[in-house]
Design a protein around this motif. Structure first.
Motif, PDB file in Angstrom:
ATOM      1  N   ASN A   1       0.938  -1.213  -0.012  1.00  0.00           N
ATOM      2  CA  ASN A   1       0.091  -0.075   0.169  1.00  0.00           C
ATOM      3  C   ASN A   1       0.947   1.170  -0.081  1.00  0.00           C
ATOM      4  N   PHE A   2       1.886   1.369   0.820  1.00  0.00           N
ATOM      5  CA  PHE A   2       2.836   2.596   1.089  1.00  0.00           C
ATOM      6  C   PHE A   2       3.603   2.522  -0.379  1.00  0.00           C
ATOM      7  N   VAL A   3       4.075   1.571  -1.166  1.00  0.00           N
ATOM      8  CA  VAL A   3       4.677   1.549  -2.126  1.00  0.00           C
ATOM      9  C   VAL A   3       3.782   2.048  -3.232  1.00  0.00           C
ATOM     10  N   ALA A   4       2.741   1.606  -3.452  1.00  0.00           N
ATOM     11  CA  ALA A   4       1.859   2.101  -4.323  1.00  0.00           C
ATOM     12  C   ALA A   4       1.598   3.541  -4.380  1.00  0.00           C
ATOM     13  N   ASN A   5       1.395   4.155  -3.043  1.00  0.00           N
ATOM     14  CA  ASN A   5       0.818   5.366  -2.785  1.00  0.00           C
ATOM     15  C   ASN A   5       2.436   6.109  -3.177  1.00  0.00           C
ATOM     16  N   ALA A   6       3.433   5.921  -2.615  1.00  0.00           N
ATOM     17  CA  ALA A   6       4.577   6.644  -2.686  1.00  0.00           C
ATOM     18  C   ALA A   6       4.902   6.757  -4.408  1.00  0.00           C
ATOM     19  N   ARG A   7       4.718   5.678  -5.105  1.00  0.00           N
ATOM     20  CA  ARG A   7       5.105   5.613  -6.311  1.00  0.00           C
ATOM     21  C   ARG A   7       4.193   6.510  -7.342  1.00  0.00           C
ATOM     22  N   ALA A   8       2.925   6.507  -6.822  1.00  0.00           N
ATOM     23  CA  ALA A   8       1.963   7.301  -7.336  1.00  0.00           C
ATOM     24  C   ALA A   8       2.201   8.882  -7.388  1.00  0.00           C
ATOM     25  N   LEU A   9       2.422   9.308  -6.001  1.00  0.00           N
ATOM     26  CA  LEU A   9       2.647  10.795  -5.669  1.00  0.00           C
ATOM     27  C   LEU A   9       3.996  11.141  -6.222  1.00  0.00           C
ATOM     28  N   VAL A  10       5.043  10.463  -6.115  1.00  0.00           N
ATOM     29  CA  VAL A  10       6.243  10.885  -6.946  1.00  0.00           C
ATOM     30  C   VAL A  10       6.210  11.087  -8.140  1.00  0.00           C
ATOM     31  N   ALA A  11       5.366  10.105  -8.985  1.00  0.00           N
ATOM     32  CA  ALA A  11       5.144  10.425 -10.358  1.00  0.00           C
ATOM     33  C   ALA A  11       4.419  11.741 -10.786  1.00  0.00           C
ATOM     34  N   ALA A  12       3.172  11.857  -9.878  1.00  0.00           N
ATOM     35  CA  ALA A  12       2.225  12.693 -10.104  1.00  0.00           C
ATOM     36  C   ALA A  12       2.810  14.316  -9.840  1.00  0.00           C
ATOM     37  N   TRP A  13       3.502  14.048  -9.019  1.00  0.00           N
ATOM     38  CA  TRP A  13       3.956  15.550  -8.462  1.00  0.00           C
ATOM     39  C   TRP A  13       5.435  15.806  -8.839  1.00  0.00           C
ATOM     40  N   GLN A  14       5.933  14.808  -9.553  1.00  0.00           N
ATOM     41  CA  GLN A  14       7.251  14.910 -10.156  1.00  0.00           C
ATOM     42  C   GLN A  14       8.402  15.268  -9.170  1.00  0.00           C
ATOM     43  N   ILE A  15       8.322  14.452  -7.948  1.00  0.00           N
ATOM     44  CA  ILE A  15       9.266  14.619  -7.037  1.00  0.00           C
ATOM     45  C   ILE A  15      10.601  14.144  -7.300  1.00  0.00           C
ATOM     46  N   THR A  16      11.584  14.934  -7.313  1.00  0.00           N
ATOM     47  CA  THR A  16      12.955  14.307  -7.481  1.00  0.00           C
ATOM     48  C   THR A  16      14.003  14.553  -6.385  1.00  0.00           C
ATOM     49  N   ALA A  17      15.039  14.094  -6.327  1.00  0.00           N
ATOM     50  CA  ALA A  17      16.287  14.205  -5.311  1.00  0.00           C
ATOM     51  C   ALA A  17      16.627  15.734  -5.256  1.00  0.00           C
ATOM     52  N   THR A  18      16.279  16.515  -6.180  1.00  0.00           N
ATOM     53  CA  THR A  18      16.614  17.815  -5.866  1.00  0.00           C
ATOM     54  C   THR A  18      15.644  18.557  -5.314  1.00  0.00           C
TER      55      THR A  18
END
Ligand code: MCA
Ligand code: AMP
Length: 514
Positions: A195-212
Motif C-alpha cells: 500500500n505504501f509503495v503504491a502510494n509513494a510511487r503514484a505521488l512521486v510520479a504525479a507531483w514529479q518529486i525528485t532528488a533535487t
C-alpha cells in the motif's frame, strides 16, 4: 515490492548525500546523510531485537516529530514489525483503546507523555532508546578500531549482535493506523508495504518529486498525511527533508526563509496561517517553492485564491483516507480547479455509487468507492467492519462526491457526521457519550460549526438540568480527550430535534452564533 526495496536507492545508493535536517538527541539541529540514517536504522533494529521484538510484533509510538520515529519506521520495515502510530495529543482513554486493540510490545514515548498512558501499559523511553543506540555506535567505532573478535565478551554480545532482517513482501503489514467509525471507536486500518509503495510511487510520479526537491515536513508523523505521503515521498525520491517537531505558525515563515524548501504538504489550517505573511516575504518564499499540496480537509476556494495572490502559487489539492492513502489529486500540469480534488491518481479506480450500490455515470452525487494497490486489506481484528467496508474488491469511503463530465471530482460531504478541525478528525458520538456522563446532562448533540482557521470546530448542544458550566465541562473533558476535540461552546436547548424514530436531526438545531 516491499518498503526496504523502495528505500534502497536512497539509503544505499545515495549514502553520502545529505538527507535530513532535524534536531539530534542532544537538541542541536544537524544534518544526517542517507548512509547515517541506514546506520541509525540498523542500531534501532538491534535495540528492538534486544528487547525481544520480532517479525509480526506491533510497536507503537506516541511522540512529537523527531528522528527516532524515522529510525523506528526504517527498522520496523526491515524487521517485518508493524508500527502503530498514536496521536501525541491523545489522553489515557483514547490511548487505552488503541493499545488494548493493537496489543503492541510497547509504546515508545517520552517520560512526559508516559503519564498519559493507561496503567500497566508497557512503554520504552525514547531518550533511553536513543542513548542506547548512541552507545552502540561508540562501541561499534571502538570495535572497528580494534580486533572485533578479541573484545566480544558476553556483555558486549548483544550490542554487536547481527542486524535483524526479516522476509517481507508487499503483503506484509507495515502499519496499523487507527481511524474512527461512526461509533467513535477507532479501528486499525492494516496498511501493507505494498500500500505504501503504491502510494509513494503514484505521488512521486504525479507531483514529479525528485532528488533535487527540499521538503519541509511539519505535519505530524502519526497520521498518514505526514507518514504515508511525506516520509514515503522523501525516501522514495531521495530528496532532502527538514523535519520540525510540529507546525508552529509563529515560526513557520522563518523555516521557509532559512530552509528554502521547494515542497510543502499541509492541511488547510496551515495555509490559512501562512496567509498572515507580509506580501514581500510571501513572494520571496513563493519564488523558491515548487509545489504546495493541501489535503485532509476541504481547502476553501477563497483560501486557494488568497494564497495564489500572496505567494504566486496555486495550491494543489488532493484527497485521501487513512484506509486508502491517496486516491484523487489535482494535476501538477494543467488546471488545479478550486473546490475540487482533481482526478483519480494512476492505478486508482474511483466509482461513484448510489444508495443501491449502482454506478452513477452522470454528474449526480453519490458515495465514492475506490479500488487499487493503495487500499488497505481491512481492519485489525475486525472482520465485521472489514466486511461492511469492502464489496467485490471496492472500498466504500463514506465520502459523498460528484464527477464532472471532464473527470474532476468534487467532494460534497460525508455519510457520517465526522468533524474535521485543523485536519484532525473528531467523531461527535465520542464527545456526546462523555457529555452524557456529566452530572445534570440529559441529552447531548455535538456538531461541527464553520471556522475560518480550523475549517470546523465542535460545538455541543445540551439538554440539561441547570445552565451548563462550560469551565467545569471543559476541565472534565480535557482530562479525557485530546484538546482539539473539546467543544468550543455549550448551547443549552430545551430539547433536541428528533425524527419520529428518535434519531437526532442535527441540521435542525438552532444556528450557533459565537
Ligand atoms: C496541534 N497541537 C499540537 C499539535 N498540533 N500539539 C502537539 N503536536 C502537534 N502536532 C495543539 C496545540 O498544542 C494546541 O493545543 C492546539 O493543538 C492548537 O494549536 P495551535 O498552535 O493554535 O495550532 P494551529 O495554528 O491552529 O494549527 C493546528 C495544526 C494542527 C498545526 C494545523 O491542527 C495539525 O497539526 N494538524 C494536522 C493534522 C493532520 O496531520 N491530519 C492528517 C490526518 P491547546 O488547544 O491545548 O492549546 S490524515 C488524513 O486526514 C487523510 C488520510 C488525508 O487525506 O491526509
Ligand atoms: P481520516 O479518517 O483521517 O483518514 O480522514 C479521511 C477523511 O478526510 C476523508 O474520508 C475525507 O472526508 C477527508 N478528506 C481528506 N482529504 C480531503 C480533501 N482534500 N477535501 C475534503 N475532505 C478531505
Amino acid at each position: 515490492m516491499n518498503l526496504p526495496e523502495l528505500y534502497h536507492a536512497s539509503l544505499h545508493d545515495r549514502a553520502e548525500q545529505p538527507a535530513l535536517e532535524a534536531a539530534a538527541s542532544d537538541g542541536t539541529v544537524r544534518t544526517f546523510t542517507f548512509g547515517e540514517l541506514a546506520a541509525r536504522r540498523d542500531r534501532m533494529a538491534r535495540a528492538l531485537a534486544a528487547r525481544g521484538v520480532r517479525s509480526g510484533d506491533r510497536v507503537a509510538f506516541c511522540l512529537p516529530n523527531r528522528v527516532a520515529i524515522i529510525d523506528l519506521w526504517l527498522a520496523a520495515m526491515m524487521m517485518g514489525v508493524i508500527v502503530v502510530p498514536i496521536n501525541v495529543l491523545y489522553k489515557g482513554r483514547e490511548i487505552a483503546h488503541i493499545v488494548g486493540d493493537a496489543r503492541p510490545r510497547a509504546v515508545i514515548t517520552t517520560a512526559e507523555h508516559a503519564a498519559d498512558l493507561p496503567p500497566n501499559t508497557a512503554w520504552w523511553c525514547v531518550d533511553a532508546l536513543e542513548r542506547e543506540c548512541d552507545a552502540m555506535r561508540e562501541l561499534d567505532r571502538a570495535l572497528d578500531a580494534h580486533d572485533r573478535r578479541a573484545v566480544v565478551d558476553g556483555e558486549h554480545q548483544a550490542r554487536v549482535s547481527a542486524v535483524p532482517v526479516a522476509e517481507v513482501t508487499s503483503d506484509t503489514p507495515a502499519a496499523l493506523i487507527y481511524t474512527s467509525g461512526t461509533t467513535g471507536l477507532a479501528k486499525g486500518a492494516v496498511l501493507t508495504h505494498g500500500n505504501f509503495v503504491a502510494n509513494a510511487r503514484a505521488l512521486v510520479a504525479a507531483w514529479q518529486i525528485t532528488a533535487t526537491d527540499r521538503y519541509l515536513a511539519a505535519l505530524p508523523l502519526f497520521h498518514v498525511h505526514g507518514l504515508g505521503n511525506g516520509i514515503q515521498c522523501w525516501l522514495a525520491s531521495g530528496c532532502h527533508m527538514k523535519l520540525v517537531a510540529r507546525f508552529e505558525h509563529e515560526r513557520a515563515l522563518a523555516w521557509f526563509d532559512a530552509y528554502r524548501p521547494t515542497l510543502f504538504f499541509g492541511v488547510p489550517t496551515m495555509y490559512v496561517r501562512l496567509l498572515d505573511a507580509p506580501p514581500d516575504r510571501a513572494r520571496t518564499i513563493g519564488a523558491h517553492m515548487r509545489l504546495f499540496v493541501s489535503g485532509s480537509a476541504p481547502l476553501p476556494a477563497q483560501v486557494l485564491e488568497a494564497f495564489r495572490e500572496r505567494y504566486g502559487h496555486v495550491i494543489l489539492e488532493r484527497y485521501g483516507m487513512t484506509e486508502t492513502l491517496m486516491n484523487v489529486s489535482n494535476p501538477l500540469e494543467g488546471e488545479r480547479r478550486a473546490g475540487t480534488v482533481g482526478v483519480p491518481l494512476p492505478g486508482v479506480d474511483v466509482d461513484i455509487r448510489d444508495e443501491s450500490g449502482a454506478s452513477i455515470t452522470n454528474e449526480t452525487a453519490g458515495e465514492l468507492w475506490v479500488r487499487g494497490a493503495n487500499v488497505c486489506h481491512g481492519y485489525w481484528d475486525r472482520p465485521d467492519a472489514t466486511a461492511a467496508a469492502f464489496h467485490d474488491g471496492w472500498f466504500r469511503t463514506g465520502d459523498i462526491g460528484a464527477r464532472a463530465a471532464d473527470g474532476y471530482i468534487t467532494l460534497q460531504g460525508r455519510r457520517s457526521d465526522l468533524i474535521i478541525s485543523g485536519g484532525f478528525n473528531i467523531y461527535p458520538r465520542e464527545i456526546e457519550e462523555l457529555l452524557l456522563a456529566e452530572p445534570g446532562v440529559r441529552e447531548a448533540a455535538v456538531v461541527g460549526v464553520a471556522d475560518t482557521v480550523r475549517g470546523e470546530i465542535p460545538v455541543a448542544y445540551l439538554v440539561c438540568d441547570h445552565a451548563p458550566d462550560a469551565d467545569a465541562l471543559t476541565t472534565s473533558l480535557r482530562a479525557q480527550i485530546a484538546s482539539f476535540k473539546l467543544p468550543r461552546a455549550y448551547v443549552r436547548v430545551d430539547a433536541l430535534p428528533r425524527t419520529a424514530l428518535g434519531k437526532v436531526q442535527k441540521h435542525l438545531l438552532p444556528p450557533y452564533a459565537p
